[in-house]
Design a protein around this motif. Structure first.
Motif, PDB file in Angstrom:
ATOM      1  N   VAL A  56       3.996   1.271   6.169  1.00  0.00           N
ATOM      2  CA  VAL A  56       2.760   1.979   5.797  1.00  0.00           C
ATOM      3  C   VAL A  56       1.560   1.469   6.590  1.00  0.00           C
ATOM      4  CG1 VAL A  56       1.162   2.534   3.924  1.00  0.00           C
ATOM      5  CG2 VAL A  56       3.624   2.445   3.466  1.00  0.00           C
ATOM      6  N   THR A  57       1.260   0.167   6.459  1.00  0.00           N
ATOM      7  CA  THR A  57       0.009  -0.356   7.022  1.00  0.00           C
ATOM      8  C   THR A  57      -0.041  -0.221   8.543  1.00  0.00           C
ATOM      9  OG1 THR A  57      -0.083  -1.968   5.215  1.00  0.00           O
ATOM     10  CG2 THR A  57      -1.540  -2.330   7.097  1.00  0.00           C
ATOM     11  N   ILE A  58       0.989  -0.696   9.227  1.00  0.00           N
ATOM     12  CA  ILE A  58       0.969  -0.646  10.697  1.00  0.00           C
ATOM     13  C   ILE A  58       0.937   0.788  11.213  1.00  0.00           C
ATOM     14  CG2 ILE A  58       2.336  -1.175  12.747  1.00  0.00           C
ATOM     15  CD1 ILE A  58       3.059  -3.852  11.398  1.00  0.00           C
ATOM     16  N   PRO A  59       1.757   1.694  10.688  1.00  0.00           N
ATOM     17  CA  PRO A  59       1.671   3.082  11.177  1.00  0.00           C
ATOM     18  C   PRO A  59       0.306   3.731  10.944  1.00  0.00           C
ATOM     19  CG  PRO A  59       3.769   2.741  10.076  1.00  0.00           C
ATOM     20  CD  PRO A  59       2.954   1.513   9.824  1.00  0.00           C
ATOM     21  N   ILE A  60      -0.281   3.520   9.754  1.00  0.00           N
ATOM     22  CA  ILE A  60      -1.586   4.164   9.530  1.00  0.00           C
ATOM     23  C   ILE A  60      -2.670   3.498  10.368  1.00  0.00           C
ATOM     24  CG2 ILE A  60      -1.002   4.950   7.190  1.00  0.00           C
ATOM     25  CD1 ILE A  60      -3.014   2.756   6.232  1.00  0.00           C
ATOM     26  N   ARG A 384      -5.040   1.091   1.689  1.00  0.00           N
ATOM     27  CA  ARG A 384      -6.474   1.030   1.420  1.00  0.00           C
ATOM     28  C   ARG A 384      -6.878  -0.437   1.406  1.00  0.00           C
ATOM     29  NH1 ARG A 384      -8.205   6.014   0.356  1.00  0.00           N
ATOM     30  NH2 ARG A 384     -10.270   5.316  -0.300  1.00  0.00           N
ATOM     31  N   PHE A 385      -8.144  -0.714   1.821  1.00  0.00           N
ATOM     32  CA  PHE A 385      -8.531  -2.085   2.104  1.00  0.00           C
ATOM     33  C   PHE A 385      -9.933  -2.395   1.600  1.00  0.00           C
ATOM     34  CE2 PHE A 385      -5.795  -0.207   5.285  1.00  0.00           C
ATOM     35  CZ  PHE A 385      -4.728  -1.089   5.331  1.00  0.00           C
ATOM     36  N   PHE A 386     -10.104  -3.631   1.191  1.00  0.00           N
ATOM     37  CA  PHE A 386     -11.433  -4.169   0.907  1.00  0.00           C
ATOM     38  C   PHE A 386     -11.938  -4.904   2.135  1.00  0.00           C
ATOM     39  CE2 PHE A 386     -11.041  -4.465  -3.952  1.00  0.00           C
ATOM     40  CZ  PHE A 386     -11.972  -3.463  -4.150  1.00  0.00           C
ATOM     41  N   CYS A 408     -10.808  -5.848   9.170  1.00  0.00           N
ATOM     42  CA  CYS A 408      -9.995  -6.292   8.037  1.00  0.00           C
ATOM     43  C   CYS A 408      -8.639  -5.589   7.963  1.00  0.00           C
ATOM     44  CB  CYS A 408     -10.776  -6.128   6.737  1.00  0.00           C
ATOM     45  SG  CYS A 408     -12.208  -7.251   6.631  1.00  0.00           S
ATOM     46  N   PRO A 409      -8.557  -4.254   8.056  1.00  0.00           N
ATOM     47  CA  PRO A 409      -7.228  -3.639   8.043  1.00  0.00           C
ATOM     48  C   PRO A 409      -6.325  -4.139   9.158  1.00  0.00           C
ATOM     49  CG  PRO A 409      -8.913  -1.975   7.687  1.00  0.00           C
ATOM     50  CD  PRO A 409      -9.627  -3.240   8.051  1.00  0.00           C
ATOM     51  N   SER A 410      -6.855  -4.298  10.354  1.00  0.00           N
ATOM     52  CA  SER A 410      -6.019  -4.757  11.470  1.00  0.00           C
ATOM     53  C   SER A 410      -5.615  -6.219  11.292  1.00  0.00           C
ATOM     54  CB  SER A 410      -6.746  -4.553  12.804  1.00  0.00           C
ATOM     55  OG  SER A 410      -8.028  -5.160  12.800  1.00  0.00           O
ATOM     56  N   ASN A 411      -6.472  -7.006  10.649  1.00  0.00           N
ATOM     57  CA  ASN A 411      -6.115  -8.397  10.381  1.00  0.00           C
ATOM     58  C   ASN A 411      -5.015  -8.491   9.334  1.00  0.00           C
ATOM     59  OD1 ASN A 411      -6.719 -10.871  11.497  1.00  0.00           O
ATOM     60  ND2 ASN A 411      -8.748 -11.033  10.596  1.00  0.00           N
TER      61      ASN A 411
END
Length: 813
Positions: A56-60, A384-386, A408-411
């Motif tokens: 999920v995270t890496i593809p989005i 989704r990210f804070f 933050c999402p990429s980290n």
């Protein structure tokens, strides 16, 4: 077949977290981490999250890099497309690099030919964007295609010149180097590594004592260069990393830790992510070069953090203006910044300190951060990210799918797959077990191969089984970390303490035989000759504990927090009081019970107790309700059911509570405005700030709007007669973007018409306006007008020409 062999060779030899491909471990950390590639998680907590990060995270994250123009920037710079720079910031290149790093880690756990091929294409585009001499910075390259037009205002017309300020040229490259090493180690391909080496050789050519002497404005290249050194064996990269550290200070800004030479720094100051990246780079060099000056400096800084600048959740960075550290004990909850990237950076820092010192207190901080402040940064759905991670909310906070500044999402994407690499460490014939997560690990201890299997249900259960299967019978030490929370220590440093002493103690046995092991530096040491089939059982007590803060932390006075094991709990709106939790009071003597709820939030341990609601009356009194049940969930899981009220620190008395507002005209009204955000609920919550720059309470703002008329409106339940208005303005100068307004006025609605009120009396602490309305900073502006009967009232505000504005409270009587 050749690539497969190279991959296996590199994976076996390398620790992706720290050790890289450096074979001389004597010139490195005394404790070596066991690479995550040698540790396969089998638990129900982290393993599903790592898989979801991959699926999920890496593809989005790559999808947003495509749709936002980040990838397009490389295509334009490389001549594959035409146009101008497509994104907002010159550091947007770094997001692509970080996600490549995360994808490379992920490939080693979840092989994916499609992802592997996508990386090949993306790296090809990056190579095309790199200039002939090795320079890589898409904003400048694209601007030069257009004759210099479009160069970002943070960059100078000359390369590197403004990097100490905001150009982020070296910051981008630091993440490139880390991604390049990760990709090479994952695939055996040199494509990105060659790009990184070409870039680093240019930096070496341009920088030096007799060349460009500009220190990085945002640290990270130091860590990247160390990884290049470990991978290539070329000491010139290590020397450059040290050069960048040594030229910092003393005439720079505290914001990016350049106000003093690095070895003279004793306090954590400025931007928290920059700081932790710099401290991590210093730790790397301290380990490799046995640099005691660096080691002493970062050890002192760590003590400064844990003794006055860390949140109970492990988060760091109290203020949003500098995205970083405030003065000691200034740790507000609702405005806590606690950036997700800072939590990840602090995990990097604490892990390195453990590798240097071998003390469990560093893993205690790492664990607290991992299970709380870091984990809060990503939703259970992993999409989704804070950015900030506050400890209290009135509903104004919500995770986002992406950000304009998307660090933050990429980290998160690059950090999560590397978590297994934090579980174990090895020093000669000593094996450190740092985190308790079910896994199967292949480890070399004292030159002997060991297969280790953990069975644990962390963080919900303290029972751990470790199966030891050495290749041959061999003597070595297993060091089991006994967390501070299992030894009556809420967190290292003493900033937070348990309210009582638990008499329960950890229990250790080997093959059913109870042991009383020596405990040193937070580790229970078992020294024996191990044979195949040996089993170690560790039972860590996990009672529900109440925590109090140092009395100098003003926001936590007369409050308590709840902790079980490493997990901090919070009261959240869906479980309590029809959505209200900020008005709750829980007595110090309250009884807490815990149970596992398999149907809640994907399965979680919950804590239940009782408390009372508080509420204001129109007469100014505070009333309390009968006792009612209160449910608490792990702080990291909050906001997965939508935005609403949440708090970590529970008031223990009326004086520290936030009672429900009195049923005033303003509170009963429907609030609207030209800018509808969740923060609009602040304007009638009846919480008065201490100043116009008080971030500990909610406020409403119009940022980034400026130099225009804006408004707020109260629509009454029924026509009301009103004659007075009070306003308390928000002004976060000099660092922030809001100031008190240039003008304001009140209008009332009668029928379908809006009319101005006729002022009788106006008062303000420091009137600075030439209009009929006072404009005051750090106090109330009040106007009394001729009574009018209205169905609604409007506050019109003229924002400053250069700044936006906002307010805390708008009272209508």
């Amino acid at each position: 077949m050749i690539n497969h062999f190279i991959r296996m060779l590199l994976t076996t030899a390398a620790s992706l977290l720290i050790a890289g491909c450096n074979k001389n471990t004597d010139a490195d950390y005394p404790i070596q981490p066991v690479p995550f590639t040698s540790v396969k998680l089998t638990d129900n907590f982290w393993a599903p999250r790592i898989k979801k990060n991959a699926t999920v995270t890496i593809p989005i994250a790559f999808s947003y890099c495509e749709s936002s123009g980040r990838v397009k920037n490389f295509e334009i710079a490389g001549g594959l497309d035409t146009g101008t720079f497509r994104t907002i910031y010159p550091f947007d290149d770094s997001d692509v690099f970080k996600i490549i790093e995360g994808a490379s880690y992920s490939l080693q756990t979840y092989p994916d030919p499609k992802l592997d091929a996508y990386l090949d294409t993306l790296i090809w585009k990056i190579g095309l964007a790199q200039e002939d001499d090795g320079y890589l910075y898409t904003n400048r390259t694209i601007a030069e295609i257009h004759g210099g037009k479009g160069l970002h205002e943070w960059a100078s017309k000359n390369r590197w010149e403004l990097d100490s300020i905001l150009s982020h040229e070296l910051y981008n490259l630091g993440h490139l180097y880390e991604a390049a090493v990760a990709h090479y180690q994952a695939t055996g391909k040199r494509s990105l590594l060659d790009i990184a080496i070409k870039s680093a050789d240019l930096v070496i050519k341009d920088f030096g004592p007799d060349k460009v002497k500009v220190y990085p404005g945002h640290q990270v290249i130091e860590m990247g260069l160390v990884k290049l050194y470990r991978t290539t064996g070329e000491k010139k990269y290590l020397d450059l990393a040290k050069f960048f550290l040594d030229i910092r200070g003393p005439k720079g800004d505290a914001y990016n830790q350049a106000d003093k030479h690095v070895v003279e720094q004793t306090e954590a100051v400025g931007h928290a992510v920059r700081a932790t990246y710099m401290y991590s780079g210093m730790a790397d060099i301290a380990a490799i070069e046995k640099n005691n000056a660096y080691l002493n400096a970062i050890t002192r800084i760590w003590e400064d953090i844990v003794n006055g600048k860390i949140y109970l959740t492990g988060g760091i960075g109290a203020t949003g203006g500098n995205e970083g550290f405030a003065d000691p004990y200034v740790l507000p909850n609702m405005s806590a910044y606690c950036e997700t990237c800072a939590s990840i950076g602090d995990i990097f820092f604490n892990h390195r300190l453990f590798l240097l010192h071998g003390e469990g207190k560093y893993i205690d901080i790492l664990e607290k951060t991992l299970y709380n402040s870091m984990l809060s940064g990503v939703s259970l759905s992993a999409d989704r990210f804070f950015y900030p991670n506050p400890l209290e909310s009135n509903g104004q906070h919500e995770r986002q799918a992406w950000f304009g500044c998307a660090c933050c999402p990429s980290n998160v994407a690059r950090f999560v797959p590397a978590i297994p690499g934090y579980i174990y460490g090895v020093k000669k014939n000593e094996l450190y077990v740092n985190l308790y997560i079910s896994d199967e690990a292949d480890i070399s201890v004292g030159g002997r191969k060991i297969k280790l299997t953990q069975n644990a249900d962390f963080p919900w259960n303290g029972k751990v089984e470790v199966s030891v299967d050495p290749e041959v019978q061999t003597r070595f030490k297993i060091k089991l970390r006994i967390p501070g929370w299992a030894r009556n220590e809420a967190i290292p440093g003493g900033l937070y303490k348990f309210t009582d002493q638990d008499n329960g103690s950890f229990v250790v046995s080997v093959n059913g035989e109870m042991l009383t092991p020596e405990v040193n530096n937070g580790y229970a040491i078992i020294n024996r000759k191990w044979k195949k089939g040996d089993k170690v059982l560790l039972d860590l007590p996990m009672p529900v504990r109440s925590v109090v803060a140092d009395e100098r932390i003003k926001d936590d006075n007369l409050k308590m927090a709840i902790q079980r094991g490493p997990v901090i709990y919070c009261a959240e709106w869906p479980d309590n009081n029809v959505g209200n939790v900020l008005n709750l009071v829980v007595e110090k003597s309250s009884v807490f019970n815990t149970e596992f709820d398999a149907d809640l939030l994907g399965g979680t341990q919950v804590i239940k107790t009782s408390g009372r609601q508080t509420g204001k009356t129109l007469e100014g009194k505070i009333e309390t309700s009968k006792k009612e049940s209160i449910t608490m969930v792990p702080y990291a899981f909050w906001n997965n059911r939508g935005p609403g009220q949440m708090m970590v620190w529970l008031p223990t008395g009326i004086e520290s509570s936030r009672p429900l507002p009195a049923p005033t005209i303003a509170y009963r009204s429907k609030v609207s405005g030209n800018k509808m955000t969740r923060a609009i609920t602040a304007v009638n919550d009846q919480i008065v700030p201490e100043s116009s720059n008080d971030h500990s309470v909610s406020y409403y703002h119009w940022w980034p709007d400026k130099d225009q008329w804006v408004y707020l409106q109260y629509a009454f339940e029924k026509p009301e007669t009103i004659s007075r208005t009070k306003v308390y303005w928000f002004d976060d100068g000099p660092d922030g973007g809001c100031r008190i307004p240039d003008e304001w006025e009140i209008q009332y609605k009668t029928g379908d018409l809006w009319k101005p009120v006729k002022i009788v009396v106006k008062t303000g602490l420091r009137p600075v306006s030439t209009t009929n309305y006072p404009i005051t900073k750090n106090g109330w502006d009040s106007v009394i007008y001729e009574p009018v009967k209205a169905s609604a009232v409007k506050l019109n505000v003229k924002l400053n020409k250069e700044f936006s504005g906002g307010l805390y409270e708008w009272v209508v009587e």
